[in-house]
Design a protein around this motif. Structure first.
Motif, PDB file in Angstrom:
ATOM      1  N   UNK A 131       0.838  -1.207   0.000  1.00 18.07           N
ATOM      2  CA  UNK A 131       0.000   0.000   0.000  1.00 18.07           C
ATOM      3  C   UNK A 131       0.875   1.261   0.000  1.00 18.07           C
ATOM      4  N   UNK A 132       1.966   1.202   0.770  1.00 20.87           N
ATOM      5  CA  UNK A 132       2.877   2.361   0.798  1.00 20.87           C
ATOM      6  C   UNK A 132       3.455   2.598  -0.588  1.00 20.87           C
ATOM      7  N   UNK A 133       3.843   1.519  -1.239  1.00 16.75           N
ATOM      8  CA  UNK A 133       4.415   1.645  -2.580  1.00 16.75           C
ATOM      9  C   UNK A 133       3.403   2.270  -3.542  1.00 16.75           C
ATOM     10  N   UNK A 134       2.170   1.811  -3.477  1.00 13.99           N
ATOM     11  CA  UNK A 134       1.124   2.364  -4.358  1.00 13.99           C
ATOM     12  C   UNK A 134       0.895   3.835  -4.051  1.00 13.99           C
ATOM     13  N   UNK A 135       0.891   4.177  -2.755  1.00 15.70           N
ATOM     14  CA  UNK A 135       0.656   5.573  -2.365  1.00 15.70           C
ATOM     15  C   UNK A 135       1.781   6.474  -2.872  1.00 15.70           C
ATOM     16  N   UNK A 136       3.015   6.012  -2.713  1.00 15.52           N
ATOM     17  CA  UNK A 136       4.153   6.838  -3.149  1.00 15.52           C
ATOM     18  C   UNK A 136       4.200   6.949  -4.678  1.00 15.52           C
ATOM     19  N   UNK A 137       3.761   5.904  -5.336  1.00 12.37           N
ATOM     20  CA  UNK A 137       3.676   5.947  -6.803  1.00 12.37           C
ATOM     21  C   UNK A 137       2.642   6.999  -7.224  1.00 12.37           C
ATOM     22  N   UNK A 138       1.515   6.993  -6.530  1.00 13.75           N
ATOM     23  CA  UNK A 138       0.482   7.988  -6.827  1.00 13.75           C
ATOM     24  C   UNK A 138       1.003   9.403  -6.549  1.00 13.75           C
ATOM     25  N   UNK A 139       1.742   9.544  -5.443  1.00 12.89           N
ATOM     26  CA  UNK A 139       2.287  10.857  -5.073  1.00 12.89           C
ATOM     27  C   UNK A 139       3.251  11.355  -6.150  1.00 12.89           C
TER      28      UNK A 139
END
Ligand code: SF4
Ligand code: SF4
Length: 229
Positions: A131-139
């Motif tokens: 989830x962190x990876x997806x969030x940082x990708x979105x950021x």
């Protein structure tokens, strides 16, 4: 009875400060959220504080409300991962995933936000690695369009005005991302007038050396920040 400090400076400035004054310090407050993780080097700042065993207090966890109002596409990306959480909760869950964070200061404008924050913080629901990876990708996608300065500093020796170009570009990116914001105006106020963006004479000497081909002179012209005072 407890001594700590708050910092908006760069990692290098914080390191110099800590080398001189770390004794007796018990905590440090920095701007930390999933966008500033890279945009303001919050990750590196947190790692630096870890070297000194200093717990982190967070300011701007929702970046002045910006992370509570995501684009429809970004909100959908997050909802697909955790349908029960609103975008603002993601900003807080990101912080709950960082053991170094012990206090989070969130500005609230009304009773509704206060109630919402209490409800979110009533539960510990840290993000998984995925989830962190997806969030940082979105950021990273949210930061598309910002100037890709790598702080190589090739340009600085060719500026006849002696401007700290990478620093100003970093502030410019913050200014553009936030649509103004608090930090750029504050930092620009600390600079002498002949080192502010308005001192650029548009000679473009810097641009000949920039490997990223950034139109530095245009950015300086567009950086219409109003310094404090
Ligand atoms: S264009 Fe502006 S920032 Fe670039 S070298 Fe000339 S004065 Fe400096
Ligand atoms: S040369 Fe370009 S990438 Fe390097 S510091 Fe200057 S503006 Fe940034």
């Amino acid at each position: 009875r407890h001594l700590g400090f708050s910092a908006h400076g760069s990692v290098e400035v914080m390191r110099r400060f800590l080398e001189a004054y770390h004794e007796g310090m018990e905590f440090c407050q920095i701007q930390l959220n999933y966008v500033d993780w890279t945009l303001q080097d919050a990750k590196a700042k947190m790692e630096l504080l870890k070297e000194y065993n200093l717990p982190v207090w967070v300011m701007e966890p929702v970046r002045g409300g910006r992370l509570a109002g995501l684009s429809e596409k970004d909100a959908e990306t997050l909802a697909a991962l955790r349908p029960e959480e609103k975008p603002v909760a993601w900003a807080f869950r990101f912080l709950q995933s960082l053991p170094e964070v012990v206090v989070t200061l969130s500005g609230m404008s009304n009773m509704e936000q206060l109630k919402e924050n209490i409800e979110i913080w009533g539960e510990e629901k840290p993000l998984s690695d995925q989830e962190t990876e997806s969030l940082l990708h979105m950021a990273a996608g949210m930061m598309d369009g910002l100037l890709p300065c790598t702080a190589c500093r090739y340009c600085t020796s060719h500026c006849p005005k002696g401007l700290d170009i990478p620093k100003l570009i970093g502030l410019y990116n913050d200014y553009k991302f936030t649509g103004g914001g608090f930090v750029p105006a504050m930092v620009i106020s600390t600079l002498p007038e002949d080192k502010r963006p308005g001192a650029c004479i548009g000679c473009r000497s810097c641009e000949k050396l920039c490997p990223q081909q950034i139109k530095i002179s245009e950015a300086m012209k567009d950086f219409d920040v109003k310094p404090w005072g």
